[in-house]
Scaffold this active site. Structure first.
Site, PDB file in Angstrom:
ATOM      1  N   CYS A  62     -28.286   9.208   6.739  1.00  0.00           N
ATOM      2  CA  CYS A  62     -29.575   8.736   7.273  1.00  0.00           C
ATOM      3  C   CYS A  62     -30.758   9.137   6.396  1.00  0.00           C
ATOM      4  O   CYS A  62     -31.905   8.939   6.778  1.00  0.00           O
ATOM      5  CB  CYS A  62     -29.789   9.223   8.697  1.00  0.00           C
ATOM      6  SG  CYS A  62     -29.878  11.009   8.839  1.00  0.00           S
ATOM      7  N   HIS A  93     -46.518  13.169   8.474  1.00  0.00           N
ATOM      8  CA  HIS A  93     -46.327  12.163   9.514  1.00  0.00           C
ATOM      9  C   HIS A  93     -47.027  10.868   9.214  1.00  0.00           C
ATOM     10  O   HIS A  93     -46.574   9.817   9.626  1.00  0.00           O
ATOM     11  CB  HIS A  93     -46.611  12.681  10.916  1.00  0.00           C
ATOM     12  CG  HIS A  93     -47.908  13.372  11.105  1.00  0.00           C
ATOM     13  ND1 HIS A  93     -48.179  14.584  10.553  1.00  0.00           N
ATOM     14  CD2 HIS A  93     -48.993  13.031  11.799  1.00  0.00           C
ATOM     15  CE1 HIS A  93     -49.392  14.966  10.910  1.00  0.00           C
ATOM     16  NE2 HIS A  93     -49.906  14.028  11.659  1.00  0.00           N
TER      17      HIS A  93
HETATM   18  C1  PEP Z   1     -32.937  14.098   5.504  1.00  0.00           C
HETATM   19  O1  PEP Z   1     -33.196  15.275   5.245  1.00  0.00           O
HETATM   20  O2  PEP Z   1     -32.301  13.362   4.738  1.00  0.00           O
HETATM   21  C2  PEP Z   1     -33.384  13.493   6.769  1.00  0.00           C
HETATM   22  C3  PEP Z   1     -33.015  12.301   7.134  1.00  0.00           C
HETATM   23  O3  PEP Z   1     -34.241  14.211   7.508  1.00  0.00           O
HETATM   24  P1  PEP Z   1     -35.806  14.368   7.228  1.00  0.00           P
HETATM   25  O4  PEP Z   1     -36.165  13.441   6.120  1.00  0.00           O
HETATM   26  O5  PEP Z   1     -36.480  14.030   8.506  1.00  0.00           O
HETATM   27  O6  PEP Z   1     -35.911  15.807   6.853  1.00  0.00           O
END
Ligand code: PEP
Ligand code: MG
Length: 757
Positions: free
Chosen positions: A677, A365
């Site tokens: 994303c 985090h």
């Molecule tokens: C991902 O896995 O690409 C994602 C956006 O989620 P996180 O990075 O929060 O696991």
């Protein structure tokens, strides 16, 4: 043998520099295998030589003088084959080279074992015997094991040596030689002065100690309490800008505890009874914590953790070297084994230029917070000698995931130039703020921001961003000491939706587990990325999940810009269950008289099984968002936070591209929107290829957004598609990246390339 091996490794670790370490090795190995000579040759690739670095048995004067061309002699053979060479009668071997300087004429038995680190032969560990001797399989295995351990130690020893040089040098002579690599980063460049924060002293290990002057000790303690109270007030005020009231409640609770007489007076009583302040504090804090631990009420029981934490903070204050209240230079690079969120927030934002830490990963985090706040950072620098770096100049390069300790004047100039160029580029792109992300031939994409804090939401809104494509709700869960309740979450989500209204906000349900366990919900697993994570936890803990869903739905009653995103969906069954729980949350709210709207619901495509069931999954929801971070790690079987395999991790791998291409095609065929994303969306080469695949939107860190917009506005869609068709035939991520970067360069976008990998 194992005991000897262990002892040697321990002894090596205790040495201060490479020479001392090697000297010790040769002596100990010589004795362990009862041989006449043990030597270490190191590879000097710049000069194309193996150099004798240490010996026990050859002429000491030969050290540093005996040099063999790479590949020459039996040493060269062991190095070039990268495997042990064990010969009974060395002079009879065709590769044998006689070197007079070592005085080695009479030796016959020979064994040379390469010292290899990450595929690179660092040197050769060799033993020799006057008589003919074939070293036994056990002896060979011993040397091989030792050489493997040694490879790690040599690197440590080199760093220590470089640091000793740093101590001695008058400024510039050797500066710039020490680069340390990390495994994770927040992109960007910074240069500044290291401020090292130390791990908290362990309260329950503090000993008792008699004192002569209780009055002075009591006054020291009172000052610590006053300073801590002021500090808590300051932290709470600072966090007002960043966190919701619920997140800040912890600090208010601490202030209350400090204001109450028992903790403070209990400690003072013990001080006046003759114990020093840290010991008196420990005894008092543990006594109170125990009382709370015994309580029936679960809420009160949990307060024990607060009391212990507060005790820890007071102890830090008492121990001056670890005091939190420090002076921060204007260009602070915060550094430490582990940096906590409160240590990060302790530095005035305008002074905090970079972060460096031993621990921390892409998704820790503090890393997400750094990215959200736009602070360049490098994490996972496993050999960071933080104890010796305070006050030194440090350059943080979040692009190459490296830290440069005390850069040379030339390097320093280079960093400053790049930082200025970056700032200029960002400024130069401001005019794009309100323009659409549209290619010259009229293909349009939506660009959204990734977020997880109020601070970055506010920044996103103020930069004219058209939506939040991924709101990582777990960040708020990390910043507190218990699961937030429905009311608290509803207030939080409402605020997020209101801040972005009328632009869409995609709230992702809790994605904890993996490397993101909550401090108050520990999950101890051998293989956490393949374990209890994301939606799996939510489905197994429907109480937590429904609380979150109800809170999101309640926020959505006032603001219709809500979308809900489900992480880590891996099967149709999981999605059906999640949707069922969502429906029941809606029904319950309706029964409670809350006028709920049906939100748009989407899935993250980040588990490979979802890629191959996407055709069915997508028909059950309104949209899909590709999580390229996890999808890459699962498709390539590469832990995204493990430095040993970090080189294998690249979202431009042809298999990852093919998987995403398949998802995009299927989702579009079903008439649903598709976004990406993961970090790939903010990587220029990645964004270029994703656009070519036809994704509808890209969601990324705010810092990348205008750069990617510039890219989209500079490249024709049909040219990007042609590039995609071309690179899908290439075999490796490296070849694809090179080709894509060359394309960007040809289109006048080389300024973007530092933003990429
Ligand atoms: C991902 O896995 O690409 C994602 C956006 O989620 P996180 O990075 O929060 O696991
Ligand atoms: Mg993910």
């Amino acid at each position: 043998m194992l005991d000897i091996l262990r002892r040697i490794i321990q002894d090596i670790n205790a040495t201060r520099d490479l020479n001392e370490a090697l000297g010790l090795i040769v002596t100990e190995v010589k004795a362990a295998i009862h041989t006449d000579v043990c030597s270490v040759y190191m590879s000097d690739y710049d000069r194309g030589e193996h150099v004798l670095m240490a010996t026990d048995g050859l002429r000491p004067g030969a050290v540093g003088k005996v040099r063999l061309k790479l590949g020459q002699g039996l040493i060269g053979l062991a190095a070039s084959r990268a495997e042990p060479v064990n010969v009974e009668n060395a002079p009879a071997h065709p590769a044998f080279r006689y070197i007079a300087a070592t005085g080695e004429a009479p030796f016959h038995g020979f064994i040379g074992v390469p010292i290899i680190r990450r595929r690179k032969v660092l040197g050769v560990l060799a033993a020799q015997q006057r008589e003919q001797r074939k070293y036994t399989a056990d002896e060979e295995a011993f040397l091989v094991t030792l050489a493997a351990q040694l490879a790690g130690c040599i690197n440590q020893a080199e760093i220590r040596q470089a640091l000793d040089w740093l101590d001695r040098l008058d400024g510039d002579a050797l500066a710039g030689t020490l680069f340390l690599e990390g495994v994770a980063s927040a992109r960007g460049l910074a240069i500044g002065e290291a401020v090292v924060v130390f791990p908290a002293a362990e309260l329950n290990r503090v000993p008792d100690k008699d004192i002569d002057d209780p009055e002075a000790e009591a006054s020291r303690f009172r000052q610590a309490v006053a300073a801590e109270l002021a500090e808590l007030q300051r932290l709470s005020d600072r966090m007002r800008l960043l966190l919701a009231a619920g997140d800040r409640a912890l600090f208010d609770a601490y202030a209350l505890l400090l204001g109450s007489d028992s903790l403070v007076n209990g400690t003072l009583d013990r001080i006046y009874a003759g114990n020093w302040a840290p010991g008196a504090l420990r005894a008092t804090v543990l006594e109170y914590a125990n009382i709370f631990t015994e309580m029936d009420d679960p809420y009160l029981r949990e307060r024990a953790a607060d009391i212990l934490d507060l005790g820890q903070r007071l102890l830090n204050r008492l121990q001056e070297a670890q005091a939190i209240n420090r002076h921060y230079p204007d260009h602070t690079i915060l550094m430490g084994d582990e940096i906590s969120v409160s240590q990060l927030l302790d530095v005035p934002t305008e002074k905090l230029k970079g972060l460096v830490a031993v621990r921390g990963t892409d998704t820790s985090h503090v890393a997400l917070l750094a990215r959200g706040l736009g602070i360049p950072a490098v994490f996972g620098v496993s050999n960071l000698p933080s104890g010796r770096l305070n006050g030194r100049e440090v350059a943080v390069d979040g692009y190459t995931v490296r830290v440069c300790i005390q850069p040379s004047p030339a390097l320093r100039q280079e960093y400053l130039k790049l930082i200025a160029e970056e700032a200029e580029l960002s400024l130069g792109l401001q005019h794009l703020r309100d323009l659409p992300a549209e290619t010259p031939d009229g293909h349009r994409l939506e660009l959204h921001a990734n977020s997880g804090l109020f601070a970055d939401i506010a920044a996103a809104r103020d930069s004219g961003v058209q939506g939040v494509g991924l709101y990582r709700s777990e960040l708020h869960f990390f910043l507190r000491d218990h699961f937030p309740g429905e009311e608290e979450q509803a207030t939080l989500y409402t605020r997020v939706l209101r801040m972005m209204d009328p632009h869409p906000v995609v709230l992702r349900t809790l994605d904890i587990g993996g490397d993101k366990p909550l401090p108050y919900f520990p999950i101890d697993e051998q293989n956490p990325y393949l374990g209890w994570r994301g939606i799996r936890i939510s489905l197994d803990q429907p109480d937590l999940f429904k609380t979150q869903l109800r809170a999101m739905l309640r926020a959505g009653t006032a603001y219709p810009n809500l979308s809900i995103l489900l992480p880590m969906i891996g099967s149709i069954g999981e999605l059906s269950e999640a949707l069922e729980l969502l429906r029941s949350a809606q029904t319950e709210l309706a029964e409670d008289g809350v006028p709920v709207r049906t939100p748009r619901v989407g899935i993250m495509v980040e588990v490979p099984s979802a890629v191959y069931q996407i055709e069915k999954l997508i028909r059950m929801v309104d949209f899909a968002s590709v999580g390229s971070n996890d999808l890459t790690q699962y498709l390539l079987a590469v832990d995204r936070n493990n430095d040993r395999v970090a080189k294998l991790y690249d979202s431009l791998h042809p298999v990852v591209l093919a998987a995403i291409d398949h998802v995009v095609e299927q989702v579009r065929a079903a008439g649903r929107p598709i976004s990406v994303c993961g970090e790939m969306a903010g990587d220029p080469a990645g964004a270029l290829l994703l656009m070519a695949m036809g994704v509808d939107s890209l969601s990324m860190n705010l810092g990348s957004l205008l750069k990617i917009k510039w890219l989209i506005r500079s490249v024709r869609y049909d040219e990007a598609q042609a590039l995609l068709a071309e690179v899908t035939n290439l075999d490796s991520a490296a070849a694809i990246r090179d080709r894509a970067n060359a394309f960007l360069d040809q289109h006048g976008l080389s300024g973007l390339l530092r933003v990429g990998k």
